[in-house]
Write an enzyme that holds these catalytic residues in place. Sequence first.
Site, PDB file in Angstrom:
ATOM      1  N   ILE A 152       0.844  -1.206   0.000  1.00  0.00           N
ATOM      2  CA  ILE A 152       0.000   0.000   0.000  1.00  0.00           C
ATOM      3  C   ILE A 152       0.873   1.247   0.000  1.00  0.00           C
ATOM      4  CG2 ILE A 152      -1.773   1.277   1.268  1.00  0.00           C
ATOM      5  CD1 ILE A 152      -2.782  -1.499   2.282  1.00  0.00           C
ATOM      6  N   ASP A 171      11.059   1.917   6.495  1.00  0.00           N
ATOM      7  CA  ASP A 171      10.578   0.542   6.639  1.00  0.00           C
ATOM      8  C   ASP A 171      11.744  -0.297   7.136  1.00  0.00           C
ATOM      9  OD1 ASP A 171       9.722  -2.123   6.306  1.00  0.00           O
ATOM     10  OD2 ASP A 171       8.189  -1.430   4.902  1.00  0.00           O
ATOM     11  N   ASP A 258      -8.271   7.549   9.119  1.00  0.00           N
ATOM     12  CA  ASP A 258      -9.336   6.630   8.698  1.00  0.00           C
ATOM     13  C   ASP A 258      -9.507   5.512   9.720  1.00  0.00           C
ATOM     14  OD1 ASP A 258     -11.263   5.583   6.761  1.00  0.00           O
ATOM     15  OD2 ASP A 258      -9.808   3.968   6.443  1.00  0.00           O
ATOM     16  N   GLU A 263     -12.299   1.255  17.785  1.00  0.00           N
ATOM     17  CA  GLU A 263     -13.306   1.393  16.719  1.00  0.00           C
ATOM     18  C   GLU A 263     -14.563   0.639  17.105  1.00  0.00           C
ATOM     19  OE1 GLU A 263     -11.660   0.406  12.893  1.00  0.00           O
ATOM     20  OE2 GLU A 263     -10.035   1.830  13.116  1.00  0.00           O
ATOM     21  N   HIS A 281     -12.931   4.141   8.870  1.00  0.00           N
ATOM     22  CA  HIS A 281     -12.229   2.926   8.408  1.00  0.00           C
ATOM     23  C   HIS A 281     -12.814   2.430   7.065  1.00  0.00           C
ATOM     24  CE1 HIS A 281      -9.817  -0.817   9.889  1.00  0.00           C
ATOM     25  NE2 HIS A 281      -9.768  -0.719   8.575  1.00  0.00           N
ATOM     26  N   ALA A 284     -10.534   0.542   2.493  1.00  0.00           N
ATOM     27  CA  ALA A 284     -10.631  -0.623   1.601  1.00  0.00           C
ATOM     28  C   ALA A 284     -12.036  -0.792   1.026  1.00  0.00           C
ATOM     29  CB  ALA A 284     -10.241  -1.876   2.368  1.00  0.00           C
TER      30      ALA A 284
HETATM   31  C1  MLT Z   1      -7.859  -4.437   5.898  1.00  0.00           C
HETATM   32  O1  MLT Z   1      -7.095  -4.796   6.802  1.00  0.00           O
HETATM   33  O2  MLT Z   1      -7.990  -5.087   4.878  1.00  0.00           O
HETATM   34  C2  MLT Z   1      -8.630  -3.175   6.024  1.00  0.00           C
HETATM   35  O3  MLT Z   1      -8.418  -2.562   7.222  1.00  0.00           O
HETATM   36  C3  MLT Z   1     -10.061  -3.327   5.699  1.00  0.00           C
HETATM   37  C4  MLT Z   1     -10.843  -4.265   6.518  1.00  0.00           C
HETATM   38  O4  MLT Z   1     -10.336  -4.922   7.402  1.00  0.00           O
HETATM   39  O5  MLT Z   1     -12.033  -4.386   6.277  1.00  0.00           O
END
Ligand code: MLT
Length: 325
Positions: A152, A171, A258, A263, A281, A284
């Site tokens: 990503i 990294d 995000d 959460e 969040h 994705a």
């Molecule tokens: C992920 O880890 O793929 C994202 O945070 C999205 C998700 O878990 O739904």
Amino acid sequence: MRDILISEHISGATINALMQRFDVVSLPELWKDQAALRAQVGDFRALIVRNQTSVTAELLAAAPKLLIVGRAGVGLDNIDLQAAKAADIVVSSTPDQNAISVAELAIGLMLSLARSIPAADQDTRSGNWARHQYVGTELYGKTLGIVGAGRIGYLTGRRAQAFGMKVLAYDPYLSPDNVLLGELQAELLELDELLKRADVVSCHLPATPETTGIFDSARFSRMKPTAFFINTSRGSVVREADLTAALKAKQLAGAALDVRETEPPERSELESLPNVILTPHVAALTVEAQERVTRAICDDVSRVLDGKPARNAVGAAFPKVRANK
Ligand code: MLT
């Protein structure tokens, strides 16, 4: 014995197709009740989750027939991988399928911060026409610091290059001659040096013990007062109270989150700060990514139930056949 338990909201044509072949029980709210989940899972050969179901050692111990946990997404922080390995349960995830969507949201948040798009929208909707209040900054010629240069991070860097940004990366698991870093023409730096030099910091770290709270007051104090901070990875990497204090002290210019420490999050002072953008969040959550994620996870779950190896296994691709399965 039953086939597949889905404990979070996952739907679409691929799930319908899975239902034609297997006995599928979909309970999208089940992740909220660990005791109910534990009571149900014991009968099933496969469990499909997103990021909200806690797949603990205790849960796996209550699932003697389980062959595979399919994680529809990237992060594996909600799954006890060691316990799964010890129980010979395959864990499969979908690391590539939503990476573009996350990178696109990171770029969207970058532009939103640089041009105050959400604030300008709100203000205009309320009847104002305050053009000169919204003088923004360009991304062109600025420096992006990518923290966590995996898939990503790399895709975010590629898109930033199209805006004429220079890319820095931190990294600890990459070497400076890494091919993808070469494509980004990125300098690999220590985190504190990156924070000192970046105009935008975009975080793409996994949630691990070593990344917990990595963005604390000391780290925010190293950023430029004009810099933006973006987190589309995991909320645990940021100490939100420290970020709030740093924003109030103008140690950085703005932030977009995000993902949150908890959460859904408790209400906090962050919500009242004008230079903060908060999303629930959703990085994705695009139609395209969700189709790819669902297809990949359904494919691996079907394969394992059919006695074939999983294609996206985190460890072993086959479950070990045990007498009680
Ligand atoms: C992920 O880890 O793929 C994202 O945070 C999205 C998700 O878990 O739904």
